[in-house]
Every structure is written in C-alpha cells, then in structure tokens.
Design an enzyme around this catalytic site. Structure first.
Site, PDB file in Angstrom:
ATOM      1  N   GLU A  24       0.836  -1.199   0.000  1.00 16.86           N
ATOM      2  CA  GLU A  24       0.000   0.000   0.000  1.00 16.86           C
ATOM      3  C   GLU A  24       0.872   1.250   0.000  1.00 16.86           C
ATOM      4  O   GLU A  24       0.543   2.244  -0.646  1.00 16.86           O
ATOM      5  CB  GLU A  24      -0.914   0.027   1.228  1.00 16.86           C
ATOM      6  CG  GLU A  24      -1.970  -1.041   1.233  1.00 16.86           C
ATOM      7  CD  GLU A  24      -2.842  -0.947   2.463  1.00 16.86           C
ATOM      8  OE1 GLU A  24      -3.999  -0.492   2.329  1.00 16.86           O
ATOM      9  OE2 GLU A  24      -2.369  -1.318   3.559  1.00 16.86           O
ATOM     10  N   LYS A 101     -11.668   4.649   1.540  1.00 12.75           N
ATOM     11  CA  LYS A 101     -10.560   3.873   0.986  1.00 12.75           C
ATOM     12  C   LYS A 101     -11.172   2.748   0.142  1.00 12.75           C
ATOM     13  O   LYS A 101     -11.230   1.595   0.559  1.00 12.75           O
ATOM     14  CB  LYS A 101      -9.684   3.324   2.118  1.00 12.75           C
ATOM     15  CG  LYS A 101      -8.402   2.659   1.660  1.00 12.75           C
ATOM     16  CD  LYS A 101      -7.555   2.246   2.860  1.00 12.75           C
ATOM     17  CE  LYS A 101      -6.260   1.609   2.424  1.00 12.75           C
ATOM     18  NZ  LYS A 101      -5.422   1.217   3.581  1.00 12.75           N
TER      19      LYS A 101
END
Length: 130
Positions: A24, A101
C-alpha cells in the site's frame, strides 16, 4: 447552542500511500475525502466577501497536501489530521471528516471502506453536550 451553518466538500479524491501493508505504501491508491464544517456564515452572506468565510478551494488544497503527504498506517489517523487542518481556521466550530478507501486490501467484493471522525473546539463541544 445556536444552529450553525455548514460548508460541505464531498468527493475530494487524492492519491496517497497510506496503509499498514508495504504494497500500500509502495503502490499507493486513491482516497476520497468528505468534509462538513460547521460555522456561522452570516458575516460572509452579508459582506459577500470570500475573506469572511473558509475558502473551500484553499481548504481542498491543504487537505490534498495531507492526503498526498506523509504516509500513516490508519485512515483514522489520516481523518484526524485532516480535521486538524479544518479546525486551524478559528471560525470553524466543528468538523466531520470521512476518509474513503475504496481500494482497501480486502479479499472480498466490497464497494467502500470509510472512517468518519467528528472534531470540535472544546468550548463548542461543551455547549453541544448541554
């Protein structure tokens, strides 16, 4: 407490590198931010002058700098940092920040993950609790 007016900014989408996993941080992803600022807007309405309100374009730029800036593990932390940016303007009594997200690393089909925080100046939080 007097009813406060609101400035709402929704769907601000910014690329960032937040998350607990290395991939990420390395690859990054888009985050979408929603803000709801509570503050009196009567001065701005009377003067018709942007100096008497929160300039939402400038606010969006400051929020984008936070999202694109230093990575954090949790979107809870990111939301808290964004709230601090909004409350930096003394005219803002309270703020609600939602960080979406939509590309979170979840191995199931989903459309979004979001965290919402509510922050207020202490004096206004005390009034709201009465």
């Amino acid at each position: 407490m007097d009813v406060l007016d609101e400035i709402v900014l929704t769907g601000l989408t910014v690329f960032g590198r937040h998350g607990v996993y290395d991939h990420e941080r390395e690859n990054g992803q888009e985050f979408t931010i929603d803000l709801r600022l509570r503050m009196p807007l009567d001065d701005a309405a009377s003067s018709d002058d942007v100096a008497d309100t929160v300039h939402y374009g400038e606010l969006a730029e400051r929020v984008a700098e936070v999202v694109a800036g230093e990575p954090v593990n949790l979107i809870e932390t990111l939301a808290d940092r964004i709230a601090a940016v909004a409350l930096a303007d003394a005219r803002v009594h309270s703020v609600t920040v939602t960080v979406h997200k939509p590309h979170a690393p979840i191995a199931l089909t989903f459309s979004d993950v979001a965290v919402t925080v509510h922050r207020a100046r202490q004096q206004f939080a005390d009034e709201e609790s009465r």
